[in-house]
Structures are given as C-alpha cells and as structure tokens.
Design a protein around this motif. Structure first.
Motif, PDB file in Angstrom:
ATOM      1  N   LEU A  23       0.817  -1.217   0.000  1.00  0.00           N
ATOM      2  CA  LEU A  23       0.000   0.000   0.000  1.00  0.00           C
ATOM      3  C   LEU A  23       0.851   1.267   0.000  1.00  0.00           C
ATOM      4  CD1 LEU A  23      -2.939  -0.905   2.421  1.00  0.00           C
ATOM      5  CD2 LEU A  23      -2.880  -0.957  -0.076  1.00  0.00           C
ATOM      6  N   CYS A  24       1.879   1.305   0.846  1.00  0.00           N
ATOM      7  CA  CYS A  24       2.730   2.502   0.917  1.00  0.00           C
ATOM      8  C   CYS A  24       3.815   2.491  -0.153  1.00  0.00           C
ATOM      9  CB  CYS A  24       3.392   2.604   2.290  1.00  0.00           C
ATOM     10  SG  CYS A  24       2.258   3.087   3.599  1.00  0.00           S
ATOM     11  N   GLY A  25       4.295   1.304  -0.492  1.00  0.00           N
ATOM     12  CA  GLY A  25       5.446   1.214  -1.394  1.00  0.00           C
ATOM     13  C   GLY A  25       5.264   1.884  -2.740  1.00  0.00           C
ATOM     14  N   PRO A  26       4.218   1.516  -3.521  1.00  0.00           N
ATOM     15  CA  PRO A  26       4.062   2.118  -4.854  1.00  0.00           C
ATOM     16  C   PRO A  26       3.933   3.643  -4.843  1.00  0.00           C
ATOM     17  CG  PRO A  26       2.771   0.114  -4.690  1.00  0.00           C
ATOM     18  CD  PRO A  26       3.280   0.393  -3.310  1.00  0.00           C
ATOM     19  N   PRO A  27       3.106   4.249  -3.957  1.00  0.00           N
ATOM     20  CA  PRO A  27       3.052   5.718  -3.952  1.00  0.00           C
ATOM     21  C   PRO A  27       4.389   6.369  -3.606  1.00  0.00           C
ATOM     22  CG  PRO A  27       1.191   4.800  -2.763  1.00  0.00           C
ATOM     23  CD  PRO A  27       2.120   3.671  -3.019  1.00  0.00           C
ATOM     24  N   LEU A  28       5.127   5.764  -2.673  1.00  0.00           N
ATOM     25  CA  LEU A  28       6.417   6.338  -2.299  1.00  0.00           C
ATOM     26  C   LEU A  28       7.408   6.265  -3.457  1.00  0.00           C
ATOM     27  CD1 LEU A  28       6.876   5.038   1.366  1.00  0.00           C
ATOM     28  CD2 LEU A  28       6.588   7.416   0.641  1.00  0.00           C
ATOM     29  N   LYS A  29       7.429   5.143  -4.179  1.00  0.00           N
ATOM     30  CA  LYS A  29       8.339   5.019  -5.318  1.00  0.00           C
ATOM     31  C   LYS A  29       7.954   6.001  -6.419  1.00  0.00           C
ATOM     32  CE  LYS A  29      11.315   2.714  -5.711  1.00  0.00           C
ATOM     33  NZ  LYS A  29      12.717   2.942  -5.310  1.00  0.00           N
ATOM     34  N   ALA A  30       6.633   6.185  -6.646  1.00  0.00           N
ATOM     35  CA  ALA A  30       6.189   7.140  -7.657  1.00  0.00           C
ATOM     36  C   ALA A  30       6.592   8.557  -7.276  1.00  0.00           C
ATOM     37  CB  ALA A  30       4.672   7.042  -7.826  1.00  0.00           C
ATOM     38  N   ALA A  31       6.437   8.896  -5.996  1.00  0.00           N
ATOM     39  CA  ALA A  31       6.829  10.231  -5.535  1.00  0.00           C
ATOM     40  C   ALA A  31       8.334  10.430  -5.647  1.00  0.00           C
ATOM     41  CB  ALA A  31       6.377  10.427  -4.089  1.00  0.00           C
ATOM     42  N   GLU A  32       9.082   9.378  -5.363  1.00  0.00           N
ATOM     43  CA  GLU A  32      10.540   9.456  -5.471  1.00  0.00           C
ATOM     44  C   GLU A  32      10.980   9.728  -6.897  1.00  0.00           C
ATOM     45  OE1 GLU A  32      13.913   6.067  -5.320  1.00  0.00           O
ATOM     46  OE2 GLU A  32      12.765   6.253  -3.466  1.00  0.00           O
ATOM     47  N   ARG A  33      10.356   9.033  -7.857  1.00  0.00           N
ATOM     48  CA  ARG A  33      10.691   9.246  -9.269  1.00  0.00           C
ATOM     49  C   ARG A  33      10.300  10.651  -9.721  1.00  0.00           C
ATOM     50  NH1 ARG A  33       9.078   3.682  -9.686  1.00  0.00           N
ATOM     51  NH2 ARG A  33       6.940   4.300 -10.116  1.00  0.00           N
ATOM     52  N   ALA A  34       9.153  11.111  -9.244  1.00  0.00           N
ATOM     53  CA  ALA A  34       8.704  12.447  -9.621  1.00  0.00           C
ATOM     54  C   ALA A  34       9.655  13.515  -9.106  1.00  0.00           C
ATOM     55  CB  ALA A  34       7.293  12.690  -9.079  1.00  0.00           C
ATOM     56  N   LEU A  35      10.085  13.382  -7.858  1.00  0.00           N
ATOM     57  CA  LEU A  35      11.020  14.356  -7.294  1.00  0.00           C
ATOM     58  C   LEU A  35      12.350  14.342  -8.038  1.00  0.00           C
ATOM     59  CD1 LEU A  35      10.374  13.885  -3.471  1.00  0.00           C
ATOM     60  CD2 LEU A  35       9.819  15.894  -4.838  1.00  0.00           C
ATOM     61  N   LYS A  36      12.766  13.142  -8.458  1.00  0.00           N
ATOM     62  CA  LYS A  36      14.024  13.034  -9.204  1.00  0.00           C
ATOM     63  C   LYS A  36      13.917  13.744 -10.543  1.00  0.00           C
ATOM     64  CE  LYS A  36      17.450   9.598 -10.653  1.00  0.00           C
ATOM     65  NZ  LYS A  36      17.770   8.142 -10.706  1.00  0.00           N
ATOM     66  N   LEU A  37      12.774  13.575 -11.229  1.00  0.00           N
ATOM     67  CA  LEU A  37      12.577  14.232 -12.516  1.00  0.00           C
ATOM     68  C   LEU A  37      12.527  15.750 -12.365  1.00  0.00           C
ATOM     69  CD1 LEU A  37       9.915  11.881 -14.157  1.00  0.00           C
ATOM     70  CD2 LEU A  37      12.281  12.196 -14.891  1.00  0.00           C
ATOM     71  N   LEU A  38      11.973  16.200 -11.234  1.00  0.00           N
ATOM     72  CA  LEU A  38      11.869  17.632 -10.983  1.00  0.00           C
ATOM     73  C   LEU A  38      13.160  18.238 -10.454  1.00  0.00           C
ATOM     74  CD1 LEU A  38       8.332  17.704  -9.333  1.00  0.00           C
ATOM     75  CD2 LEU A  38       8.934  18.577 -11.593  1.00  0.00           C
ATOM     76  N   GLY A  39      14.119  17.376 -10.133  1.00  0.00           N
ATOM     77  CA  GLY A  39      15.387  17.854  -9.594  1.00  0.00           C
ATOM     78  C   GLY A  39      15.296  18.334  -8.169  1.00  0.00           C
ATOM     79  N   SER A  40      14.305  17.852  -7.424  1.00  0.00           N
ATOM     80  CA  SER A  40      14.133  18.265  -6.029  1.00  0.00           C
ATOM     81  C   SER A  40      14.949  17.343  -5.131  1.00  0.00           C
ATOM     82  CB  SER A  40      12.653  18.198  -5.628  1.00  0.00           C
ATOM     83  OG  SER A  40      11.892  19.049  -6.441  1.00  0.00           O
ATOM     84  N   THR A  41      16.088  17.817  -4.677  1.00  0.00           N
ATOM     85  CA  THR A  41      16.973  17.003  -3.842  1.00  0.00           C
ATOM     86  C   THR A  41      16.823  17.304  -2.361  1.00  0.00           C
ATOM     87  OG1 THR A  41      18.729  18.643  -4.119  1.00  0.00           O
ATOM     88  CG2 THR A  41      18.676  16.801  -5.688  1.00  0.00           C
ATOM     89  N   GLY A  42      16.068  18.341  -2.005  1.00  0.00           N
ATOM     90  CA  GLY A  42      15.966  18.729  -0.596  1.00  0.00           C
ATOM     91  C   GLY A  42      14.922  17.958   0.173  1.00  0.00           C
ATOM     92  N   VAL A  43      13.979  17.285  -0.517  1.00  0.00           N
ATOM     93  CA  VAL A  43      12.909  16.550   0.158  1.00  0.00           C
ATOM     94  C   VAL A  43      13.321  15.094   0.322  1.00  0.00           C
ATOM     95  CG1 VAL A  43      10.490  15.851   0.061  1.00  0.00           C
ATOM     96  CG2 VAL A  43      11.190  18.086  -0.829  1.00  0.00           C
ATOM     97  N   LYS A  44      13.286  14.612   1.559  1.00  0.00           N
ATOM     98  CA  LYS A  44      13.632  13.221   1.834  1.00  0.00           C
ATOM     99  C   LYS A  44      12.367  12.470   2.228  1.00  0.00           C
ATOM    100  CE  LYS A  44      18.444  13.896   3.221  1.00  0.00           C
ATOM    101  NZ  LYS A  44      19.465  13.662   4.268  1.00  0.00           N
ATOM    102  N   LEU A  45      11.945  11.569   1.359  1.00  0.00           N
ATOM    103  CA  LEU A  45      10.757  10.772   1.620  1.00  0.00           C
ATOM    104  C   LEU A  45      11.104   9.558   2.471  1.00  0.00           C
ATOM    105  CD1 LEU A  45       9.203  10.765  -1.950  1.00  0.00           C
ATOM    106  CD2 LEU A  45       8.347  12.020   0.036  1.00  0.00           C
TER     107      LEU A  45
END
Length: 335
Positions: A250-272
């Motif tokens: 339940l938590c895994g897929p949304p977290l991985k999707a958010a991680e990929r999105a942040l990487k594409l956006l170049g957001s390195t300051g947010v730690k999920l």
C-alpha cells in the motif's frame, strides 16, 4: 598493479578505492558516470564499450562494482568484457551477489546452481556472471565474489533504511517472518576480499568464485533488535507478516512514484520515507546460509566480528551527518 574501479562512487567502490590507494602495490583510479575533482578519476559510461575500452588501456585489472538498474548491471558487464578484451586488460574482479542463488535454502556453496527467478536484480546479476564466463573463454582472467548483505558505515540499504524503519515503528521483531539468516558482511571485509582477489593466482579457463558473509552473522530478527538497541529505536515492536505486507503493497508504490517524480523535478531537498520492497519479506524469512569456507581458507579473508560491525554501523547511523530518521518518516507509513 594499475587497477581501475568501476562504480567507484558507490558504497563499496568508494571504500575499495580508499583501501587500494593505501596499499604499497596498487595504483588505483576510480571511474563512474560523473566526474569527480580528483586526479585519480575517470568519467566513464560503463555501458559504452568504446568509452570503456579507451579507459581500460594500460590497466592490469578492473574491479566491477557497478550497481544500479538491470541495464547498468547486465549490459554494463557485457560491455566491460568486450572493452577489456579490446584493451588487453587481463583481469576482471567482478562483484556479484548471493541473489544469484534465487530462493535456495540451507547451506549454499559456490557450486550451487544459479536461479534468476527472484526478480530483476538476481536475473541481471546472473547475466553479468555469464558475461564473465565469456571473458574467460576468450582468454581473460576473472574472479567473482558473491557477498550477502553488505553493512557497516555508509550502508544505506542494510543500516540506513533498516534503522529508519525501526525508528518509525515499521520494523521490529518479525517472528517467523524474520527467522532467516541475514548473511551480513562488513563493507571492509568485501573490500579486503576484492584486494585479495586482485592478486589471486587464476587457473587457465576457470573462474574462482567466493561467497562472502561473516561466519557469526545472526538471523534477521536478532539484527533488527540489536540495531534498534544500538540506535535507541526502542521499544522494539512485534510485527506480523500482514502488517509488513500492507506497508509494502500500500505505501510502497506511492512512495516510489513520488521518489521518481522528485528526481525528474530535480528536487533534492525533500527526503521521503523509504519504500519497503515486497521482495525483502521473502529474504527475511529465507533460510539461506552462505558457506564461506573458501573465502576464509583459499582467499584468506579475516572477518570483522558481528559485534564490531554492529558498533561501526550504529556509530555511523547516530552521527550528526548519519542516516537517521527524517521528519516525514514520523508522519507517513507510521502505524
């Protein structure tokens, strides 16, 4: 000996480069896709045979510590073999994994059959090993190491995220679901084995293979409780398999999707929070125990004790710049 370390920006590769540069017998150079501001570094795409062949000219050996996705592992190994043959680099020391044994259980020696059925990682590593056999068939020398779970200072996989899950109450004593052998091996012991493998006499047409895991490595439940005590992530919860499955699926897929999105956006300051891969649930209950007699006796590895490795790991985790819990860990996926 002139040695090139591929994947030298990673956990194991970086530590290996330090240890090689401290020896009196090696002249070591690191390599990765990103250039570092140091004289002993090359910027190389490990999946590009032409770049690799150019980089390997004049080297006596290359150590393959490349990690990443399936293409980086499997295609990178095939590219390395092609490049080493073209550049006349005579020896490859290849870092594999115990994942090549698949779901095997019991005491597992190096001559056990490979099984790529556990997932993309094990399959990619099996393909990489096949490439090493091609290298030897074409006249090269190779040594392969199959470590268990590499912990110690700097290990985000087996210290950092485990510690953060313990702090957040997402991990604890798992009962029968955590009764498998951990097969932990200290990062310095892996690097020690790599150093020894560089100078190991190799028989023509054969690849020496060595499992790597500390003889006193505990079961996963023991490690979870011991690490929790060492980083003061107490009380340690007793968690059932269903709770872990809910977290993973339940938590895994949304977290991985958010991680990929942040990487594409170049957001390195947010730690999920760390996603809990479903495959770990199988690993923690798998009764696989690596036989490491060959590494002890033929290679000559001197193992770091579990007590010392645990102390080193906890000290790194607890350090001000260590791997401790982020604010979001206390909010997301915390029961």
């Amino acid at each position: 000996m002139k040695v090139l370390v591929l994947g030298a920006s990673g956990h194991i590769g970086a530590r290996l480069l330090e240890m090689l540069q401290a020896t009196p017998w090696a002249a070591a150079t690191g390599a990765s896709r990103r250039m570092k501001n140091t004289a002993s570094w090359l910027e190389v795409d490990s999946r590009d045979p032409r770049q690799l062949a150019q980089a390997l000219k004049g080297f006596d050996a290359v150590v393959n510590c490349v990690a990443g996705d399936a293409a980086s592992i499997a295609d990178g190994a095939r590219a390395l073999v092609q490049a080493a043959l073209q550049a006349d680099c005579p020896r490859i020391v290849h870092l594999s994994t115990m994942s090549v044994y698949g779901p095997a259980e019991g005491l597992v020696r190096e001559d056990a059959p490979l099984d790529p059925t556990l997932g993309w990682y094990g399959q990619a590593k099996c393909e990489a090993e096949a490439a090493m056999h091609d290298f030897v068939r074409h006249g090269g020398e190779a040594v392969m190491l199959r470590p268990g779970c590499v912990y110690g200072p700097g290990s985000q996989l087996w210290v950092g995220r485990i510690g953060r899950w313990l702090q957040a109450g997402r991990l604890g004593d798992l009962g029968i679901a955590g009764d498998g052998w951990a097969n932990l091996v200290h990062v310095d012991d892996v690097c020690q084995a790599l150093l020894l493998a560089l100078r190991l006499p190799a028989a023509q047409g054969k690849i020496p293979v060595f499992n790597l895991a500390a003889p006193d490595s505990p079961r996963w439940n023991d490690y979870f409780v011991d690490l929790a005590l060492a980083i003061q992530a107490t009380p340690v919860r007793r968690l059932g398999r269903r709770r872990l499955q809910l977290d993973a699926w339940l938590c895994g897929p949304p977290l991985k999707a958010a991680e990929r999105a942040l990487k594409l956006l170049g957001s390195t300051g947010v730690k999920l929070p760390d996603a809990l891969p479903p495959g770990l649930l199988g690993l923690w209950s798998q009764h696989i125990h690596l036989d490491t007699q060959a590494a002890s006796h033929r290679l000559g590895v001197q193992w770091t004790s579990y007590a010392d490795g645990l102390r080193d790991s906890a000290a790194w985790f607890n350090a001000p710049a260590g791997a401790g819990q982020t604010t979001l860990d206390k909010i997301i996926c915390t029961p």
